[in-house]
Scaffold this motif. Structure first.
Motif, PDB file in Angstrom:
ATOM      1  N   MET A  96      32.965  -7.014 -10.691  1.00 18.55           N
ATOM      2  CA  MET A  96      33.466  -5.848 -11.612  1.00 18.55           C
ATOM      3  C   MET A  96      33.476  -6.391 -13.147  1.00 18.55           C
ATOM      4  O   MET A  96      34.054  -5.683 -13.953  1.00 18.55           O
ATOM      5  CB  MET A  96      35.118  -5.740 -11.025  1.00 18.55           C
ATOM      6  N   LYS A  97      33.123  -7.625 -13.433  1.00 17.99           N
ATOM      7  CA  LYS A  97      33.182  -7.769 -14.722  1.00 17.99           C
ATOM      8  C   LYS A  97      32.171  -7.035 -15.736  1.00 17.99           C
ATOM      9  O   LYS A  97      32.906  -6.889 -16.852  1.00 17.99           O
ATOM     10  CB  LYS A  97      32.666  -9.556 -14.959  1.00 17.99           C
ATOM     11  N   ILE A  98      31.156  -6.980 -15.383  1.00 18.79           N
ATOM     12  CA  ILE A  98      30.385  -6.275 -16.421  1.00 18.79           C
ATOM     13  C   ILE A  98      30.912  -4.737 -16.604  1.00 18.79           C
ATOM     14  O   ILE A  98      30.929  -4.060 -17.664  1.00 18.79           O
ATOM     15  CB  ILE A  98      28.733  -6.299 -16.031  1.00 18.79           C
ATOM     16  N   PRO A  99      31.143  -4.031 -15.269  1.00 15.54           N
ATOM     17  CA  PRO A  99      31.705  -2.685 -15.731  1.00 15.54           C
ATOM     18  C   PRO A  99      32.799  -2.626 -16.476  1.00 15.54           C
ATOM     19  O   PRO A  99      32.952  -1.694 -17.285  1.00 15.54           O
ATOM     20  CB  PRO A  99      32.016  -2.272 -14.209  1.00 15.54           C
ATOM     21  N   ILE A 100      33.781  -3.807 -16.338  1.00 10.14           N
ATOM     22  CA  ILE A 100      35.096  -3.855 -16.926  1.00 10.14           C
ATOM     23  C   ILE A 100      34.725  -3.768 -18.513  1.00 10.14           C
ATOM     24  O   ILE A 100      35.436  -3.314 -19.174  1.00 10.14           O
ATOM     25  CB  ILE A 100      36.074  -4.643 -16.488  1.00 10.14           C
ATOM     26  N   GLU A 101      33.803  -4.742 -18.881  1.00  6.97           N
ATOM     27  CA  GLU A 101      33.180  -5.077 -20.036  1.00  6.97           C
ATOM     28  C   GLU A 101      32.852  -3.780 -20.721  1.00  6.97           C
ATOM     29  O   GLU A 101      33.000  -3.513 -22.011  1.00  6.97           O
ATOM     30  CB  GLU A 101      32.307  -6.306 -20.296  1.00  6.97           C
ATOM     31  N   ILE A 102      31.916  -3.023 -19.979  1.00  8.36           N
ATOM     32  CA  ILE A 102      31.461  -1.701 -20.692  1.00  8.36           C
ATOM     33  C   ILE A 102      32.411  -0.791 -20.874  1.00  8.36           C
ATOM     34  O   ILE A 102      32.672   0.019 -21.937  1.00  8.36           O
ATOM     35  CB  ILE A 102      30.445  -1.079 -19.799  1.00  8.36           C
ATOM     36  N   ILE A 103      33.549  -0.644 -19.866  1.00  9.59           N
ATOM     37  CA  ILE A 103      34.581   0.269 -20.158  1.00  9.59           C
ATOM     38  C   ILE A 103      35.508  -0.128 -21.501  1.00  9.59           C
ATOM     39  O   ILE A 103      35.644   0.695 -22.328  1.00  9.59           O
ATOM     40  CB  ILE A 103      35.496   0.329 -18.885  1.00  9.59           C
ATOM     41  N   ALA A 104      35.406  -1.489 -21.660  1.00  6.38           N
ATOM     42  CA  ALA A 104      36.337  -1.809 -22.665  1.00  6.38           C
ATOM     43  C   ALA A 104      35.622  -1.644 -23.991  1.00  6.38           C
ATOM     44  O   ALA A 104      36.104  -1.191 -25.115  1.00  6.38           O
ATOM     45  CB  ALA A 104      36.628  -3.353 -22.759  1.00  6.38           C
ATOM     46  N   ALA A 105      34.243  -1.768 -24.070  1.00 10.69           N
ATOM     47  CA  ALA A 105      33.576  -1.574 -25.294  1.00 10.69           C
ATOM     48  C   ALA A 105      33.548  -0.090 -25.646  1.00 10.69           C
ATOM     49  O   ALA A 105      33.668   0.243 -26.662  1.00 10.69           O
ATOM     50  CB  ALA A 105      31.940  -1.902 -24.898  1.00 10.69           C
ATOM     51  N   LEU A 106      33.450   0.817 -24.628  1.00  9.85           N
ATOM     52  CA  LEU A 106      33.283   2.294 -24.742  1.00  9.85           C
ATOM     53  C   LEU A 106      34.601   2.563 -25.518  1.00  9.85           C
ATOM     54  O   LEU A 106      34.728   3.432 -26.349  1.00  9.85           O
ATOM     55  CB  LEU A 106      33.129   2.818 -23.422  1.00  9.85           C
ATOM     56  N   LEU A 107      35.814   2.074 -24.918  1.00  3.74           N
ATOM     57  CA  LEU A 107      37.033   2.227 -25.240  1.00  3.74           C
ATOM     58  C   LEU A 107      37.051   2.088 -26.819  1.00  3.74           C
ATOM     59  O   LEU A 107      38.013   2.605 -27.657  1.00  3.74           O
ATOM     60  CB  LEU A 107      38.111   1.705 -24.504  1.00  3.74           C
ATOM     61  N   PHE A 108      36.617   0.664 -27.166  1.00 10.21           N
ATOM     62  CA  PHE A 108      36.932   0.006 -28.475  1.00 10.21           C
ATOM     63  C   PHE A 108      36.133   0.920 -29.553  1.00 10.21           C
ATOM     64  O   PHE A 108      36.843   1.386 -30.632  1.00 10.21           O
ATOM     65  CB  PHE A 108      36.354  -1.233 -28.481  1.00 10.21           C
TER      66      PHE A 108
END
Length: 361
Positions: A96-108
């Motif tokens: 789940m690391k990459i999906p979480i990183e993508i979500i965090a980047a989109l949020l940021f």
């Protein structure tokens, strides 16, 4: 000598934060974008982190100042989003690391993008108030209010044009500009010929302005006042004037000036309503006790970026909005411009329009 350990501590803490944020972004670039050039990224990242200082060398480095402004927003929201992201990654399966990183980047990116939109897309706030006054009973007065423009590198002529258009569309009787007109110094106001736009501002009884704390920080008060008055703004420097048949208008020095006059010394006997501009809203009790009818302030920006408004709400008796007291109507605007990053996440850039109706006592 005692300051040296404190400076060293601040330096180490700041660089620890810079490293932490940079490490998170580098991890994202590695995992999602497959970019492994660590050294070039590190060099660019350090330059960004110290861009504010680089920009202070001289005006040839203004681009770095602009980068530094955005860095402030990156710093604040990076410290909010990245630790939470790291915690979620630690608690979830590796897949789940990459999906979480993508979500965090989109949020940021989304938070910053929305904040930029709110900063550059001003709105009009409206307030109707009633003031008992036998002399003017049955009459009305419309005031447009702007504050905290911070005209400079990222608050340029285009935003001033928006304010002028919004204000002129309201056909105000008076325009009040409640301080922090320039971003410390009037250099960019002159460089971008903003006076050309400001001269288009219209009001039946004139445009009036005061100084804010940032004019004091810039230490170019005389030049700032000169440029504003060349722009047809009547600057009120700790003085009260009478707009014949309309009102008494007081413009206070900012609280930064510890030698400013007491409000009692600016009070004048009159049958006309008494309006006050005071950039910093740290006192609404005194004007109320003296019988003032309206006080207009700015300064707080309502914190500008969430959750800073929780600090301003505890610092000032009215950090934002409208409050009716026994005699006084108090208004604190979050400002038409912004300080530092052109990012607003808990407010919009705004102009207030106040319609006053006068009634018999």
């Amino acid at each position: 000598m005692k300051k040296i350990p404190a400076i060293i501590l601040v330096f180490l803490l700041y660089n620890s934060v810079v490293y932490y944020l940079g490490w998170n972004i580098q991890q994202f670039l590695h995992d999602v974008c497959h970019m492994d050039s660590v050294l070039p990224f590190a060099i660019i990242w350090v330059i960004i982190a110290y861009s504010i200082l680089i920009g202070r060398i001289n005006h040839s480095f203004d681009l770095f100042t602009i980068i530094g402004y955005y860095w402030m927003a990156v710093l604040q929201y990076g410290l909010m989003i990245f630790p939470l992201t790291n915690l979620v990654i630690w608690l979830t399966p590796t897949t789940m690391k990459i999906p979480i990183e993508i979500i965090a980047a989109l949020l940021f990116v989304g938070v910053i993008a929305i904040g930029v939109y709110f900063a550059y897309a001003p709105v009009v706030r409206r307030q109707q108030i009633t003031i008992p006054n036998n002399k003017l009973a049955g009459q009305s007065l419309r005031i447009s209010i702007g504050s905290d423009f911070h005209f400079g590198l990222v608050m340029r002529k285009g935003m001033l044009k928006k304010f002028v258009e919004l204000s002129n569309a309201e056909n105000p009787d008076i325009v009040l500009l409640a301080g922090d007109l320039v971003d410390d110094v009037p250099y960019w106001y002159g460089k971008y010929n903003m006076a050309e736009e400001m001269l288009k501002l219209r009001a039946t009884y004139g445009v009036y302005g005061i100084l804010g704390n940032h004019e004091y920080y810039g230490k170019q008060l005389k030049e700032t006042i000169y440029q504003m008055e060349q722009s047809n703004i009547r600057m009120l420097i700790d003085e009260t004037i009478e707009i014949p048949g309309v009102c008494l208008l007081t413009g206070r020095e900012d609280a930064t000036n510890k030698a400013r006059k007491k409000l009692e010394d600016l009070q004048q006997p009159s049958e006309l309503p008494w309006l006050i501009m005071d950039h910093t809203p740290d006192d609404i009790e005194t004007p109320n006790a003296l019988g003032a009818n309206l006080q207009v302030s700015g300064h707080t920006h309502r914190g500008q970026m969430w959750p800073n408004q929780f600090i301003t709400s505890k610092t000032f008796p009215l950090d934002y909005g409208y409050k009716k007291m026994a005699h006084l109507h108090a208004i604190t605007t979050s400002g038409f411009g912004f300080w530092g990053p052109p990012v607003r996440t808990n407010s919009r850039s705004e102009m207030w329009v106040v319609d006053i109706k006068f009634t018999e006592l």
